[in-house]
Scaffold this active site. Structure first.
Site, PDB file in Angstrom:
ATOM      1  N   ASN A  41       2.958   0.041   4.664  1.00 20.86           N
ATOM      2  CA  ASN A  41       1.666  -0.528   5.057  1.00 20.86           C
ATOM      3  C   ASN A  41       1.249  -1.560   4.021  1.00 20.86           C
ATOM      4  OD1 ASN A  41      -1.546  -0.318   4.681  1.00 20.86           O
ATOM      5  ND2 ASN A  41      -1.041   0.031   6.825  1.00 20.86           N
TER       6      ASN A  41
ATOM      7  N   CYS B 113      -1.413  10.098   3.190  1.00 20.13           N
ATOM      8  CA  CYS B 113      -2.144  11.207   3.806  1.00 20.13           C
ATOM      9  C   CYS B 113      -2.265  11.083   5.312  1.00 20.13           C
ATOM     10  CB  CYS B 113      -3.518  11.355   3.165  1.00 20.13           C
ATOM     11  SG  CYS B 113      -4.757  10.147   3.671  1.00 20.13           S
TER      12      CYS B 113
ATOM     13  N   ASN C 253       0.828  -1.202   0.000  1.00 20.90           N
ATOM     14  CA  ASN C 253       0.000   0.000   0.000  1.00 20.90           C
ATOM     15  C   ASN C 253       0.866   1.257   0.000  1.00 20.90           C
ATOM     16  OD1 ASN C 253      -2.080   1.835   0.301  1.00 20.90           O
ATOM     17  ND2 ASN C 253      -2.485   1.363   2.418  1.00 20.90           N
ATOM     18  N   CYS C 254       1.017   1.935   1.126  1.00 21.16           N
ATOM     19  CA  CYS C 254       1.762   3.192   1.202  1.00 21.16           C
ATOM     20  C   CYS C 254       3.079   2.982   1.951  1.00 21.16           C
ATOM     21  CB  CYS C 254       0.923   4.271   1.882  1.00 21.16           C
ATOM     22  SG  CYS C 254       0.172   3.766   3.454  1.00 21.16           S
TER      23      CYS C 254
ATOM     24  N   SER D 145      -1.675   7.571   7.258  1.00 18.95           N
ATOM     25  CA  SER D 145      -1.329   6.264   7.810  1.00 18.95           C
ATOM     26  C   SER D 145       0.002   6.353   8.561  1.00 18.95           C
ATOM     27  CB  SER D 145      -1.225   5.234   6.682  1.00 18.95           C
ATOM     28  OG  SER D 145      -0.854   3.970   7.175  1.00 18.95           O
TER      29      SER D 145
ATOM     30  N   MET E 296       2.571   7.972   6.258  1.00 17.40           N
ATOM     31  CA  MET E 296       2.764   7.388   4.932  1.00 17.40           C
ATOM     32  C   MET E 296       1.552   7.797   4.095  1.00 17.40           C
ATOM     33  SD  MET E 296       3.934   3.535   5.977  1.00 17.40           S
ATOM     34  CE  MET E 296       2.522   3.260   7.053  1.00 17.40           C
TER      35      MET E 296
ATOM     36  N   GLU F 153     -12.756   8.631   0.946  1.00 17.76           N
ATOM     37  CA  GLU F 153     -13.217   9.568  -0.080  1.00 17.76           C
ATOM     38  C   GLU F 153     -14.522   9.106  -0.726  1.00 17.76           C
ATOM     39  OE1 GLU F 153     -11.833  10.363  -4.540  1.00 17.76           O
ATOM     40  OE2 GLU F 153     -10.248  10.552  -3.066  1.00 17.76           O
TER      41      GLU F 153
ATOM     42  N   GLY G 201      -7.331  12.978   2.785  1.00 21.78           N
ATOM     43  CA  GLY G 201      -6.211  13.652   3.418  1.00 21.78           C
ATOM     44  C   GLY G 201      -5.491  14.584   2.462  1.00 21.78           C
TER      45      GLY G 201
ATOM     46  N   TYR H  54      -6.963   2.397  12.070  1.00 24.83           N
ATOM     47  CA  TYR H  54      -6.770   3.432  11.058  1.00 24.83           C
ATOM     48  C   TYR H  54      -8.080   4.174  10.826  1.00 24.83           C
ATOM     49  CZ  TYR H  54      -5.343   4.876   6.249  1.00 24.83           C
ATOM     50  OH  TYR H  54      -5.021   5.544   5.097  1.00 24.83           O
TER      51      TYR H  54
END
Length: 721
Positions: free
Chosen positions: A419, A398, A186-187, A400, A396, A560, A694, A555
């Site tokens: 993540n 916006c 993910n991020c 996380s 990480m 969105e 974010g 989390y």
């Protein structure tokens, strides 16, 4: 699922005869779960069977399921038999038809052709799912097409009961267009220090360590583009002022050496070198901003990039901080538009920049000015972030956050970690299903947590199957810190809690409304109940972390499109309920109801307790009118919030119509945002910037889902003029 803890045996009295309620249910895909008798009532509620008749049906079903283990097929059959026996023939028929409809939906959801047809027909739930993806351009269309196929295949790969929970809206399996079909992460926090100091490779090019700040920022943009194309979430650069200072120092040394040839006075040489280096720094930061905003990743969008800064104290580090802010204030292009990326995060720290007299207070003042004009930077409170997450670092993407972690040598590590994905639970649905019964709420909650756990474990196991050469920039060339060989196991970068995998949640406001009414913000009992929900989710994450040795984090989802999706599904199921589904959106995570009119201090006081449990991801926003003429009002909120919240964003109207000259907030309409003076909504002649999660986004170019229109249109305006 093997190893699932089963509920204790329950005995009920049915017509003066004691029977044993089943303890184990075997689902259609073979997963074992505790038998949940409450679900019989939920189904009968939907079929409009209530009161004494509902109890009769349930008693009849339980009487015929008088054994320890039953299957989903057994329950289905006995439901039909019981309703027909008690004269509820139409309800039995409706139940059978609904089951057939759901089976048909499952077949449709896992059929790539069906989804591709929806995409071709420009279904808004597909083409507008991400506010920063322009579905009109070819590379985005290609990504959406690939994602449509990947979603259907991914649903077939995961456990069927998890996939169906996602389709029903009990949970949301995030980023289904990339995972589990792909083994992407993910991020992440990119380890730029490792890569810039030791070199890296992209494609056929071996890149050596840069010898100037301009080259360093150029390399950073290339790294960002490649990392963004090798994962599906946002990427961040931590402490960029301190990171880039050594390369700017090389500029200074070169200028000083050059000046020695024609300037005799040492002080004048130093002044010359300083001025030239300052210009180099500004040009480098301007170049980085332009390069990031002109990049496109393989996902068909500008990379979701975050840069953190504010802790450096040398003259070069201070100059980098000031240049980042000055570049953002200046704007992009001839029209001086607001840059969407990178997201800027400025760190406040007591004794460094918080109060007048602190050595970097002047940079804080510049950050305040920038936020009033461009919304960014968002703010991190140094001491509070360390308290909540265990170490200081930017998020990480916006929001996380990694948790404090040390390697085998006892060294704290932040950059190079990542993540592995997110699964979000629909909390309002649990509250609606419980009909205000807290005991039932917690029973349903427990069952949903088990589903989320299984989904998250599946995510982890899938990502572990990646090979280093699937994403060389991440695994072999330093973005994830350690440099692996092609034959190495990528799990060494994830296990022992180095990586996070996240349980998300949405709709605490709506949960509170079900139990306490729509104006519960100042009700301490209601606040305590919603806080207890977050605490219990945190406890589950700790329990799973101990069981699997991966860091399961709680989390606060940046939902969105999920604010719309969950509400839309629940409206179809429960009807339009005032202050809950009738709003057409759910409230994100722990946030204050956007329709109310709190001051920033009231809003932050209400929200401040939740992040200590949801430490895996969080952000607070405050809404303001135009503050360009009153920056001290914004600074007052920052100062007040320093010891109370860790991460704070500014939402203020900065829209600009180049056609009529209007500056302020555009009007939300069904088709997007438009200038309230002349009605202009052409992205070529106006600049409309909204925070869609974010990050910032431009809804003129990429309209947001309707729920987000409503949420932004009804944002509370605070009491600063």
């Amino acid at each position: 699922m093997e190893g699932t803890k089963m509920a204790p045996k329950e005995v009920v009295e049915v017509k003066n005869k004691a029977i044993e309620v089943p303890t184990v249910l075997i689902k259609r895909d073979g997963a074992k779960r505790p038998f949940a008798a409450y679900k019989l009532g939920l189904v009968l509620n939907q079929l409009k069977v209530n009161g004494a008749l509902q109890k009769e049906v349930i008693n009849e079903i339980l009487k015929n399921l008088n054994r320890p283990i039953v299957t989903a097929a057994d329950v289905y059959r006995e439901m039909v038999v019981a309703m027909n026996k008690l004269g509820l023939n139409q309800q039995a028929t409706n139940f059978v038809e609904e089951h057939k409809r759901r089976q048909a939906e499952w077949q449709k959801a896992t059929d790539p052709t069906s989804r591709l047809v929806r995409l071709q027909q420009k279904d808004p739930t597909l083409v507008h799912e991400n506010a920063n993806k322009d579905s009109r351009v070819f590379n985005t269309q290609r990504d959406l097409t690939a994602g449509a196929v990947a979603k259907t295949l991914g649903l077939k790969m995961m456990p069927e009961h998890v996939a169906k929970a996602h389709l029903r809206g009990d949970i949301h399996y995030h980023d289904l267009d990339y995972t589990p079909w792909s083994t992407m992460t993910n991020c992440c926090l990119i380890d730029f220090k490792e890569m810039l100091n030791h070199g890296f490779k992209i494609g056929n090019a071996e890149v050596e360590s840069p010898h100037s700040i301009q080259t360093a920022t150029a390399q950073m943009s290339q790294i960002i583009a490649n990392v963004a194309s090798s994962q599906y979430g946002g990427c961040s650069a931590d402490r960029i002022d301190e990171l880039l200072a050594p390369f700017a120092q090389k500029n200074y040394a070169k200028h000083l050496k050059a000046a020695a040839g024609y300037i005799d006075d040492s002080k004048k040489r130093q002044k010359f070198a300083v001025e030239r280096t300052k210009k180099d720094i500004y040009d480098a930061m301007q170049g980085l901003e332009y390069e990031i905003n002109t990049l496109f990743s393989s996902q068909g969008q500008t990379p979701f990039t975050t840069i953190g800064f504010g802790l450096g104290t040398s003259w070069i580090e201070r100059e980098i901080q000031k240049s980042i802010l000055k570049v953002r204030i200046a704007g992009l292009g001839k029209e001086k538009r607001t840059a969407i990326f990178p997201k800027l995060i400025f760190t406040l720290k007591r004794g460094l920049n918080l109060h007048p007299g602190d050595p970097n207070y002047d940079i804080k003042e510049l950050a305040v000015e920038c936020a009033t004009k461009r919304m960014y930077p968002d703010i991190l409170m140094y001491d509070k972030i360390k308290e909540i997450t265990g170490s200081f670092k930017v998020p990480m993407g916006c929001r996380s956050f990694l948790q404090g972690w040390k390697d085998e040598n006892g060294q704290e590590v932040n950059s190079g970690r990542m993540n592995l994905g997110v699964v979000t639970v629909n909390l309002p649905r649990i509250a609606l299903e419980s009909r205000g019964n807290k005991q039932l709420f917690w029973e349903i909650f427990s069952e949903r947590m088990q589903t989320c756990k299984e989904a998250l474990v599946f995510k982890v196991n899938r990502v572990k199957q990646a090979q280093p050469d699937n994403a060389p920039i991440l695994y072999e060339y330093g973005a994830f810190g350690k440099r692996l060989k092609p034959e190495d196991d990528v799990d060494q970068l994830f296990k022992h809690r180095r990586a996070t995998v996240s349980l998300g949640y949405i709709g605490l406001y709506e949960v509170g409304t079900v139990f306490y009414g729509p104006n519960w913000e100042h009700n301490q009992q209601a606040h305590k109940f919603t806080l207890e929900i977050v605490k219990r989710m945190k406890e589950k994450c700790v329990e799973w972390s101990d069981e699997y040795d991966y860091h399961f984090s709680l989390y606060s989802t940046p939902s969105e499109s999920l604010t719309d999706r969950f509400c839309r599904l629940d409206s179809a199921r429960f009807g339009r309920i005032p202050d809950i589904t009738a709003k057409d959106y759910y409230t994100n995570s722990f946030h204050y109801d956007v329709r109310k009119h709190p001051t920033p201090f009231e809003k932050l006081t209400f929200e401040m307790e939740y992040p200590k449990y949801a430490s895996g991801g969080f952000i607070h926003y405050c809404e303001y009118p135009n503050l360009k003429q009153n920056p001290k009002a914004l600074e007052a909120v920052w100062d007040w919030a320093y010891d109370k919240v860790g991460y704070l964003g500014t939402n203020t109207p900065i829209d600009h119509c180049f056609k009529c000259g209007f500056e302020g907030e555009f009007k939300a309409t069904e088709k997007g945002f438009e200038c309230p003076t002349c009605g202009n909504h052409d992205p070529k002649t106006c600049d409309c910037v909204k925070r869609t999660c974010g990050y910032l986004g431009n809804p003129l170019v990429r309209p947001m889902v309707h729920g987000r229109h409503v949420e932004i249109a009804s944002r509370a305006k605070n009491l600063f003029n």
